[in-house]
Motif scaffolding. Sequence first.
Motif, PDB file in Angstrom:
ATOM      1  N   GLU A  36       0.839  -1.215   0.000  1.00  0.00           N
ATOM      2  CA  GLU A  36       0.000   0.000   0.000  1.00  0.00           C
ATOM      3  C   GLU A  36       0.863   1.251   0.000  1.00  0.00           C
ATOM      4  O   GLU A  36       0.620   2.198  -0.749  1.00  0.00           O
ATOM      5  CB  GLU A  36      -0.908  -0.008   1.225  1.00  0.00           C
ATOM      6  CG  GLU A  36      -1.872   1.184   1.255  1.00  0.00           C
ATOM      7  CD  GLU A  36      -2.810   1.108   2.449  1.00  0.00           C
ATOM      8  OE1 GLU A  36      -3.539   2.088   2.671  1.00  0.00           O
ATOM      9  OE2 GLU A  36      -2.809   0.072   3.159  1.00  0.00           O
ATOM     10  N   GLU A  37       1.911   1.253   0.842  1.00  0.00           N
ATOM     11  CA  GLU A  37       2.791   2.417   0.854  1.00  0.00           C
ATOM     12  C   GLU A  37       3.536   2.563  -0.462  1.00  0.00           C
ATOM     13  O   GLU A  37       3.766   3.683  -0.952  1.00  0.00           O
ATOM     14  CB  GLU A  37       3.802   2.299   2.015  1.00  0.00           C
ATOM     15  CG  GLU A  37       3.219   2.505   3.396  1.00  0.00           C
ATOM     16  CD  GLU A  37       2.562   1.240   3.932  1.00  0.00           C
ATOM     17  OE1 GLU A  37       2.475   0.255   3.163  1.00  0.00           O
ATOM     18  OE2 GLU A  37       2.115   1.244   5.096  1.00  0.00           O
ATOM     19  N   GLU A  39       2.413   1.698  -3.401  1.00  0.00           N
ATOM     20  CA  GLU A  39       1.493   2.241  -4.409  1.00  0.00           C
ATOM     21  C   GLU A  39       1.316   3.752  -4.232  1.00  0.00           C
ATOM     22  O   GLU A  39       1.268   4.512  -5.199  1.00  0.00           O
ATOM     23  CB  GLU A  39       0.148   1.527  -4.307  1.00  0.00           C
ATOM     24  CG  GLU A  39      -0.889   2.003  -5.308  1.00  0.00           C
ATOM     25  CD  GLU A  39      -0.431   1.771  -6.743  1.00  0.00           C
ATOM     26  OE1 GLU A  39      -0.873   2.539  -7.629  1.00  0.00           O
ATOM     27  OE2 GLU A  39       0.369   0.840  -6.982  1.00  0.00           O
ATOM     28  N   GLN A  40       1.214   4.209  -2.986  1.00  0.00           N
ATOM     29  CA  GLN A  40       1.113   5.646  -2.745  1.00  0.00           C
ATOM     30  C   GLN A  40       2.352   6.377  -3.244  1.00  0.00           C
ATOM     31  O   GLN A  40       2.262   7.456  -3.835  1.00  0.00           O
ATOM     32  CB  GLN A  40       0.919   5.912  -1.252  1.00  0.00           C
ATOM     33  CG  GLN A  40      -0.412   5.437  -0.691  1.00  0.00           C
ATOM     34  CD  GLN A  40      -0.529   5.678   0.797  1.00  0.00           C
ATOM     35  OE1 GLN A  40       0.420   6.159   1.440  1.00  0.00           O
ATOM     36  NE2 GLN A  40      -1.695   5.332   1.371  1.00  0.00           N
ATOM     37  N   LEU A  41       3.507   5.807  -3.041  1.00  0.00           N
ATOM     38  CA  LEU A  41       4.748   6.424  -3.488  1.00  0.00           C
ATOM     39  C   LEU A  41       4.810   6.491  -5.008  1.00  0.00           C
ATOM     40  O   LEU A  41       5.224   7.501  -5.581  1.00  0.00           O
ATOM     41  CB  LEU A  41       5.944   5.639  -2.933  1.00  0.00           C
ATOM     42  CG  LEU A  41       7.330   6.155  -3.321  1.00  0.00           C
ATOM     43  CD1 LEU A  41       7.516   7.592  -2.850  1.00  0.00           C
ATOM     44  CD2 LEU A  41       8.420   5.241  -2.750  1.00  0.00           C
ATOM     45  N   ARG A  42       4.359   5.405  -5.672  1.00  0.00           N
ATOM     46  CA  ARG A  42       4.380   5.414  -7.138  1.00  0.00           C
ATOM     47  C   ARG A  42       3.425   6.475  -7.697  1.00  0.00           C
ATOM     48  O   ARG A  42       3.733   7.151  -8.676  1.00  0.00           O
ATOM     49  CB  ARG A  42       4.018   4.023  -7.672  1.00  0.00           C
ATOM     50  CG  ARG A  42       5.155   3.009  -7.563  1.00  0.00           C
ATOM     51  CD  ARG A  42       4.837   1.763  -8.374  1.00  0.00           C
ATOM     52  NE  ARG A  42       3.754   0.999  -7.752  1.00  0.00           N
ATOM     53  CZ  ARG A  42       3.938   0.023  -6.860  1.00  0.00           C
ATOM     54  NH1 ARG A  42       5.172  -0.301  -6.470  1.00  0.00           N
ATOM     55  NH2 ARG A  42       2.910  -0.639  -6.353  1.00  0.00           N
ATOM     56  N   ARG A  43       2.230   6.616  -7.085  1.00  0.00           N
ATOM     57  CA  ARG A  43       1.294   7.646  -7.545  1.00  0.00           C
ATOM     58  C   ARG A  43       1.888   9.037  -7.394  1.00  0.00           C
ATOM     59  O   ARG A  43       1.741   9.892  -8.260  1.00  0.00           O
ATOM     60  CB  ARG A  43      -0.022   7.552  -6.775  1.00  0.00           C
ATOM     61  CG  ARG A  43      -0.900   6.393  -7.192  1.00  0.00           C
ATOM     62  CD  ARG A  43      -2.342   6.613  -6.745  1.00  0.00           C
ATOM     63  NE  ARG A  43      -2.429   6.683  -5.286  1.00  0.00           N
ATOM     64  CZ  ARG A  43      -2.687   5.647  -4.501  1.00  0.00           C
ATOM     65  NH1 ARG A  43      -2.866   4.445  -5.047  1.00  0.00           N
ATOM     66  NH2 ARG A  43      -2.773   5.795  -3.190  1.00  0.00           N
ATOM     67  N   GLU A  44       2.535   9.287  -6.286  1.00  0.00           N
ATOM     68  CA  GLU A  44       3.150  10.601  -6.077  1.00  0.00           C
ATOM     69  C   GLU A  44       4.257  10.866  -7.092  1.00  0.00           C
ATOM     70  O   GLU A  44       4.385  11.963  -7.630  1.00  0.00           O
ATOM     71  CB  GLU A  44       3.699  10.671  -4.649  1.00  0.00           C
ATOM     72  CG  GLU A  44       4.404  11.964  -4.307  1.00  0.00           C
ATOM     73  CD  GLU A  44       3.472  13.156  -4.300  1.00  0.00           C
ATOM     74  OE1 GLU A  44       3.967  14.308  -4.416  1.00  0.00           O
ATOM     75  OE2 GLU A  44       2.235  12.954  -4.170  1.00  0.00           O
ATOM     76  N   ARG A  47       2.668  11.637 -10.442  1.00  0.00           N
ATOM     77  CA  ARG A  47       2.101  12.986 -10.463  1.00  0.00           C
ATOM     78  C   ARG A  47       3.191  14.029 -10.637  1.00  0.00           C
ATOM     79  O   ARG A  47       3.047  14.965 -11.416  1.00  0.00           O
ATOM     80  CB  ARG A  47       1.324  13.239  -9.163  1.00  0.00           C
ATOM     81  CG  ARG A  47       0.585  14.574  -9.121  1.00  0.00           C
ATOM     82  CD  ARG A  47      -0.107  14.767  -7.786  1.00  0.00           C
ATOM     83  NE  ARG A  47       0.860  14.832  -6.697  1.00  0.00           N
ATOM     84  CZ  ARG A  47       1.547  15.937  -6.382  1.00  0.00           C
ATOM     85  NH1 ARG A  47       1.388  17.047  -7.093  1.00  0.00           N
ATOM     86  NH2 ARG A  47       2.399  15.918  -5.378  1.00  0.00           N
TER      87      ARG A  47
END
Length: 245
Positions: A36-37, A39-44, A47
């Motif tokens: 989960e962490e 995936e959040q890092l990849r999205r950031e 962006r």
Amino acid sequence: MGMPDAEGHGPSDGLPDLPPEWGRVVVPDDASALAEEAEQLRRELRRRASGARRRQRLGLTPRADGRPPLALPVLILVVALLTTIGGLLAVTWPRSPRGTERPSVLPYPSTASPGTLTGRPLPALDLVDAGQSPVPLRRLLPAMIILVDACACAEQVAAAAAAAPAGVSVVTVTGGRTVGPDPVPGGPVRALADPAGGVRAALHLDPRPDTATALLVDRSGTVQRVIPDLAIAGDYRADLARLVR
């Protein structure tokens, strides 16, 4: 080299300590626990990379020497220039008429339509006599009103006075404030002047040289007939007789 803490955690193999603000770092045995962490890092990261690409395409990224991008002031100038040009075009652009057809213009009645006033009430006009005293025209009704502003036409006025029955006034009207001479001295003709030109304006008939125009008005103030030219009017005695009925 760092020393282990009381629980046995700490640097080993000569690695430096982690920053204290990170707190306690626990590395799980199963890497899926960090999915989960991650995936959040990849999205950031995506962006940030997308924003960087957009700024690069627009030339908004800082230059290598650290100075601000050159495209930003150019973009502002272009927007201001386009806004100014748009305003000028909106003011100066020729506007087409709302309708596809040209508007129809109704001309004033002319000598070709002398009966325009026929059947309508005569305006309440005040004329003046030789002493410049006001004379309400409606007080002289029924009457044959002859406009002699373009022609004295004494013979035609005399003929009208002879044809008028008892009770019908014969009134001659000149333009300006000067009352014309009495064409029939001592006769039944009343000579008046029309300083405002109200009678001629009501007729919508332009004066013509050597032409006397007449109106036959009954006692109620209704115009029964308009005679554009008395010289060619023919016999109008029957119309005069109807004014007193």
